[in-house]
Design a protein around this motif. Structure first.
Motif, mmCIF file in Angstrom:
data_model
loop_
_atom_site.group_PDB
_atom_site.id
_atom_site.type_symbol
_atom_site.label_atom_id
_atom_site.label_comp_id
_atom_site.label_asym_id
_atom_site.label_seq_id
_atom_site.Cartn_x
_atom_site.Cartn_y
_atom_site.Cartn_z
ATOM 1 N N VAL A 76 0.631 -1.225 0.135
ATOM 2 C CA VAL A 76 0.004 -0.015 -0.007
ATOM 3 C C VAL A 76 0.757 1.380 -0.094
ATOM 4 O O VAL A 76 0.524 2.189 0.553
ATOM 5 C CB VAL A 76 -0.955 0.146 1.245
ATOM 6 N N VAL B 260 2.762 4.690 -1.055
ATOM 7 C CA VAL B 260 2.337 6.018 -1.116
ATOM 8 C C VAL B 260 2.222 6.598 -2.371
ATOM 9 O O VAL B 260 1.407 7.411 -2.635
ATOM 10 C CB VAL B 260 2.893 7.189 -0.198
ATOM 11 N N ALA B 261 2.968 5.908 -3.345
ATOM 12 C CA ALA B 261 3.116 6.250 -4.818
ATOM 13 C C ALA B 261 1.678 5.892 -5.301
ATOM 14 O O ALA B 261 1.109 6.240 -6.369
ATOM 15 C CB ALA B 261 4.035 5.630 -5.500
ATOM 16 N N GLY B 262 0.986 5.021 -4.779
ATOM 17 C CA GLY B 262 -0.499 4.666 -5.038
ATOM 18 C C GLY B 262 -1.356 4.978 -3.940
ATOM 19 O O GLY B 262 -1.897 4.081 -3.166
ATOM 20 N N LEU B 263 -1.796 6.142 -3.615
ATOM 21 C CA LEU B 263 -2.166 6.430 -2.478
ATOM 22 C C LEU B 263 -3.766 6.161 -2.136
ATOM 23 O O LEU B 263 -4.137 5.899 -1.185
ATOM 24 C CB LEU B 263 -2.136 8.245 -2.420
ATOM 25 N N LYS C 258 -0.763 -5.333 -5.357
ATOM 26 C CA LYS C 258 -1.994 -4.846 -5.503
ATOM 27 C C LYS C 258 -1.812 -3.954 -6.862
ATOM 28 O O LYS C 258 -1.221 -2.907 -6.902
ATOM 29 C CB LYS C 258 -2.329 -3.873 -4.492
ATOM 30 N N ASP D 4 -2.294 -1.624 -9.961
ATOM 31 C CA ASP D 4 -3.151 -0.855 -10.490
ATOM 32 C C ASP D 4 -3.595 -0.935 -11.858
ATOM 33 O O ASP D 4 -2.900 -1.457 -12.622
ATOM 34 C CB ASP D 4 -2.031 0.511 -10.506
ATOM 35 N N SER E 230 6.959 11.944 -3.100
ATOM 36 C CA SER E 230 6.406 10.881 -3.273
ATOM 37 C C SER E 230 4.767 10.739 -3.467
ATOM 38 O O SER E 230 4.234 10.565 -4.429
ATOM 39 C CB SER E 230 6.731 10.004 -2.332
ATOM 40 N N GLY F 103 3.032 10.480 -6.898
ATOM 41 C CA GLY F 103 2.009 9.388 -7.098
ATOM 42 C C GLY F 103 0.608 10.065 -7.614
ATOM 43 O O GLY F 103 -0.221 9.219 -8.320
ATOM 44 N N CYS G 186 9.490 6.291 -4.398
ATOM 45 C CA CYS G 186 8.884 5.096 -5.305
ATOM 46 C C CYS G 186 8.007 5.702 -6.489
ATOM 47 O O CYS G 186 7.477 4.859 -7.272
ATOM 48 C CB CYS G 186 8.241 3.968 -4.336
ATOM 49 N N ALA G 187 7.512 6.958 -6.639
ATOM 50 C CA ALA G 187 6.836 7.490 -7.646
ATOM 51 C C ALA G 187 7.556 7.839 -8.875
ATOM 52 O O ALA G 187 8.857 8.503 -8.711
ATOM 53 C CB ALA G 187 6.060 8.577 -7.050
#
Lengths: 249, 249, 249, 249, 249, 249, 249, 249
Positions: free
Chosen positions: E153, E155-158, F38, F40, G186, G190, G222-223
């Protein structure tokens, strides 16, 4: 290169070269592009007698390819540094190679006669520093310097250093190689009256941090006339020592 | 403390002390709590002749308060380290204080006669290391050692070190203090035949990184018998040198 | 060495030695040059009873060569440190070698009887620190000290440390060996009344940074009488402990 | 916030809120933008009883402005950390402020009664760590915890720590604050049976590197149940200790 | 331990124990010395329900030996951390072992029923952090906590984090595990209203410096209620989370 | 995502979606949870034409699983970075994969036609930097940029750089890749009039500290328009270069 | 410059310029040497609309001198960065200067109308980051970009970030500025679909190490689409953002 | 010194010197001890024409004292480095001093005529590097070299460097001085055919880490013939350059 630009400009002025050709010439002449490398061809004129191939991270095939271009362009002596024994064996099958295992150096072509101002002294603190020392020594020899070796004269046995005061005081340039606390550079720098090139080595453990301790020690040397190259950079020290040994106005 | 526990246990067994009192005694006896500090009172028996107050970050009033407790409890000599001149002046108004400005040390009570095994030699690489050296020297003296000072004998002028071979070879413990490349510890460690306590100093600039270069150099000393204390820790070196100088079975 | 110079000078003055010979003697006597090493021969007189070969980075053949010179020159006991099991097997085929696998130490010649002032206590924080501890312990023993071992007494189980107060308080020198946070040195330093040599080990992971955490912790010890050697430097600690244990005026 | 989204969605579904308003509400409600800061208004519901203003790098005027918004929105207690004495004086002229100089903390509004699970013990290694300790202690008190202080119990005087075993073993959460080698966290962590929040302080010199030594030591603690906050972060430790002291299912 | 001293003192007073026996008892009781380790036997009473063996650097034989002592002394559940698959196989031949390969954890004895205050949430930034997360999760479970896992989970895919607001906001303690930039701890710390134990992992490359980047990021978290354990220290986080989850007055 | 929230809100308002469903939708839609990851699914709309799988630390099976989900959801092009040759062979058995060994990149689906504003120039200082360069180049191509390669133009042979002024001055974005001293970024940054993305590589030895020297050099570039990505992060540079090359209002 | 060489070559070929003059022209034209600086005069053509003077370490007199040369040569707008208020007052007495105190920037000449592709969004994590943000914002404006400011949206209050999704998702380039743990880059990286230039600031204390924590965090983001400039380098970020905002084929 | 020992030995042999006198002579001759310093008197013969006093950390009185001894012993030229203006004013009241404020250097006695092999070129990357450059330049001049200055030729404006190819290619030794990314050394090293002494300066901010970035960059230079001295060590570079410029067999 400045001279190069000037002579090209003169050729343009005299009409013997077109503008397009001139621009092309500036761009294309000084090296040959073989895909994985752009091989300098005029460096010999600019930077020294032998050309050098930095072998680390190059395949034997790539080394052979670069050698081919250099030899084809008339380079007499070529030094290949940081080359393992296996790579050397492969290169040997194509080019006549004199391989120095300790130093990890191979030489194609004949060694020049020494023609420097004086002697290059290569000193080490311990036995484990010898590979770096040999890299330095053979480099300086291949570029035209006479080299005196003085190994295992670390400062904890100061009498061993002092026993060689003659060599230390009669050298034109000294390469001081040591790991651990790197004090050799300061001690020799205090005794000698010539430039001292300090080479920290990664010899040691724990808080030597792979040569950082020796590096910092040498950078902070209280002796004047000491400068430093990268950790384990025997080649750099040998190249520079030879350059100093051939200094000219 | 073990002895303390044992004697308390014996008192309990003999009935001369209740369990509750015993537990209380173990907890309360060894120090006096004055709010901002818990002053050790039995340390003298445990750790040495003089008690020490680390002055850094304490107000003159706090120092005086701790002094009061110590003196009241029969401590003859008290060393106050890292104390500035202004603080010393205030303390002087209450306690008889012998202040050594260079070392930043104040002494309350009389200096003991030296009763160590031999001499403690305090050597520095340069002039700028002298304050750290004085902190070490006066500490060792206040704790009962005879001290020989040998300043500005850095390795870049090796003849200056060699000129004092006598002092170096006849010491019982040596404190080698140097900044920059810290090579002094190795050179002296190689010459001497006794423990060498190396003190890196923050003297230097650039890549000396406030003493880190000297610290690493000393930790990596190729000479045997060398150990290291914190950067600029003259007190620690003096304390340890004196302890070694009073070693007992 | 000073004495050496003096006696040579006297021989010159008395006519029993020529100037050229004297100069030669100063240069050549104290070590024998066998190419890859300059073997100290007079160190025994200068620095201790047993001579030491630092085995790391030396081939078994080189170790044997140095051993040959030392033994030939009358050295009774020789300690070889940082020697792997394979190298030990090869050396064994030539010299009688007592090999301590845990410590990575081999001993040629007989162990001396302990003749120090008191006991050297070797304590470790955990089980993983034992190899470094054994290097220290065997070194001290080989140089003439009686050694008491106290392993796995880390501060997170303080009762284990306290249970050995007797040994801690009756030692003449303590070697405190710990990785991770290295707090052992401070706790023992606070309990003991003798010099504590702290050895940080590379035991740990993550932010222990291969011993840096323990090293810094030990350098900053708030306990007096603590000094530090390089990470994992069991030999250095054992050597120094024995030296302190034989301190003389 | 999830609940917030849900209730907004329900309002939209029931027709009591338009989509545009809903989107607007999600964006605008939770804070008030006063230019130099976006003041959280609903944090009280989410994160604790008192709201906190981090005073470092804010002018007294900015602090007053944020206080105005908070008080206007019904916040009873506001903690202002890292505020100097001068700033406190200016804030005092507008808001009733209880200023704790040692801790650098000001409190607007009344202190809550302690309602935590147990006691928060705040322990320091030395006298110089007290300001950080007070920041932690007052923060925990202002957020609703009973606090027990135990200062100057560093590990070099282990008897001082042991004398307070009762307090250590009866705490619900312990904050262990120390500079230099930071061993206090491990020693207390080994004795206690509750969470220990370790706070490294920048107290020390030389190789303490402004708290790095204590930080690394604490991160590598061999005692279980120890976690670490930033160097000198008394507030963070006090906040977390109080949070643990109010843990709920 | 205080209680121990007290009860021993009472036994001495009542005459049921001699002084010598008492002193002996204090020294010998709390652990059993099996050479390579001093096995704590009373830790269960002091520090938690299950006993832990740190497997790194221990041979399977040593692990079995320690297990033997623990089981013999009535320890129901034993956790062995940092144990490879091969070692697990050997241990399995002697003790009934439930081995979790991902986590590198073996469990001897039965898992306790969860009896903590609430749930421990274990969240990771990415897939590569899962081994550390499992070490944390299984540790907390073995010590008596219910664990909720929330992996990948970052943070880049919040939106992935926000999709799990329910779990985040209803946990009693959260373990936030991330490598690279370690921002997960701050984001979760800002959303949650419970203690967050941040675990930096060595996942990443280049300037992540084997977890240093995540470690620093987490230590500097602007979210309140966040504390940090060593890089990759899943066990420490799980142990502490369970301890917080069982907090008592 | 904002738009997502808005459209969900509108659906709720219009009655076509229940509140419970809406909340569920926000949580579950944007990714598919396959246990170890997960995935995207809507990123394509948000962040670019091709989706990327970071292959490091993923098993071939995990890569295949993620690919399955992506392809099933209509993703045309998928880039897999940091994938070794063996893993590529396994993935190839399931998905049609175009594997670029030098770059460690595999591509599933067809490469897009370049549709960027201009050219992306990828330049390296030496031959050893080529793998990182290829990672950057292929990434940018797979995302829709035309790429011009310019390898082995390090600053020590400045004429080689100058010979390619045309390419340098006509690029829309430049990626400058170099290890050792990383000076290439500054030299190109000084010559070019477009954004320069500097990629330090871990090429070098000794004081290059695995790319730290180049990293610091590039961060301190005196040329304007230069920014830096992580050491060896060819993918990040290629991704960003393509993004800049597709900039829109 | 290539074009310059070409046109000079053509002039030589056509006879309108002598070879000597040509060589002279290549050397002397592009800058004016005023002793303490070599002022670039043709940079405007090569690198952007406004010329920049880096004010740090320059006296007001030197700044005025350079301004004189620039203005005399027809430079309309000149930006002076890192200039204190006192220096600004002195410069104001000679040149018409618009001084922005927060940003430490002075502007001589008129601000250009924005003509970029889209908006540059400047976001900060906290209030203390505003000076760096203003340096970035004003630089981008002075070079021709429209700037949107979004201050104090740090990740610990995620709702504040999310409340501004519109601005984040509609920007062409984003500058994300944060100290401490630097997670802002980040989180925004994201959410956004455009290049993000991350600027670590020296805001923070303890283990933030004057911006190093934020720097490492940002380098390891990581973004995708995130690159980094030097600590506190607002100017560099603004310059690059504007360059990206004016990208051309 | 070897010669010294030899001549003393000859004197002893010839009877003109007693053994005791000889030993005394070896110890006492080469320096004069004035308490705070041991002033070298024979260094002139050993190490160069002018004697140097390192002024940092010395009071004006100490400088004067050392000057007195040197002048009294016939030293013609004395260089005092790192001396502030105030100290210079005090020294001026006693000795005729030529003070160079920029360089922080004072000279007592007359400057020698240049008698080196060729020219020493001193180049800087920026204006802020000039003080270090002047320290280097004046040192080299005072020791007998002709110096050519080339300031503000940083690599971001490559045409400025190229415009001075003549000076670069005709120097005998080059001192390349730069802060920030330190790329100047590599660029000049690639163009020149003589030794390049690189001097990193502490000019810069943020990740330049007070010169560390430039230092690492220079140590890793891919150009051959480059060596490095300590950060800001202009004196060391000037001293070494002059030494190389006077190289002899």
């Amino acid at each position: 290169m400045n001279n190069g630009i000037k002579s090209i400009l003169e050729a343009v002025q005299s009409g013997s070269m077109s503008v397009a050709d001139a621009l092309l010439k500036i761009k294309e002449e000084p090296f040959e592009d073989i895909g994985y490398a752009k091989v300098d061809l005029h460096r010999k004129l600019r930077q020294g007698a032998a050309e050098v191939i930095y072998g680390a991270g190059k395949t034997p095939e790539q080394i052979i390819g670069i050698l081919d271009v250099m030899r084809k362009n008339g380079q007499d002596t070529v030094l290949i540094t940081r080359m393992g024994e296996e790579a050397a064996d492969i290169v040997k099958s194509v080019h006549e190679l004199d391989y120095h295992k300790d130093a990890g150096i191979g030489i194609v072509g004949k060694m020049p006669l020494p023609d420097g101002i004086g002697n290059v002294l290569v000193a080490t603190g311990g036995t484990s520093d010898i590979p770096v020392a040999e890299e330095a020594a053979i480099t300086a020899q291949a570029l035209g310097s006479n080299v005196v070796r003085l190994y295992d004269v670390g400062v904890a046995g100061l009498h061993r250093t002092l026993a060689h005061l003659d060599e230390i005081m009669s050298a034109s340039v000294i390469i001081a190689i040591a790991g651990m606390e790197g004090a050799l550079a300061s001690v020799i720098g205090g005794l000698a009256d010539c430039p001292v090139i300090a080479v920290p080595t990664s010899v040691g453990y724990g808080a030597s941090f792979h040569g950082v301790s020796a590096l910092l020690s040498m950078l902070n040397s209280c002796a004047s006339g000491v400068s430093v190259v990268n950790i384990d950079n025997g080649f750099g020290a040998g190249y520079l020592a030879n350059m100093i040994n051939h200094i000219r106005s």
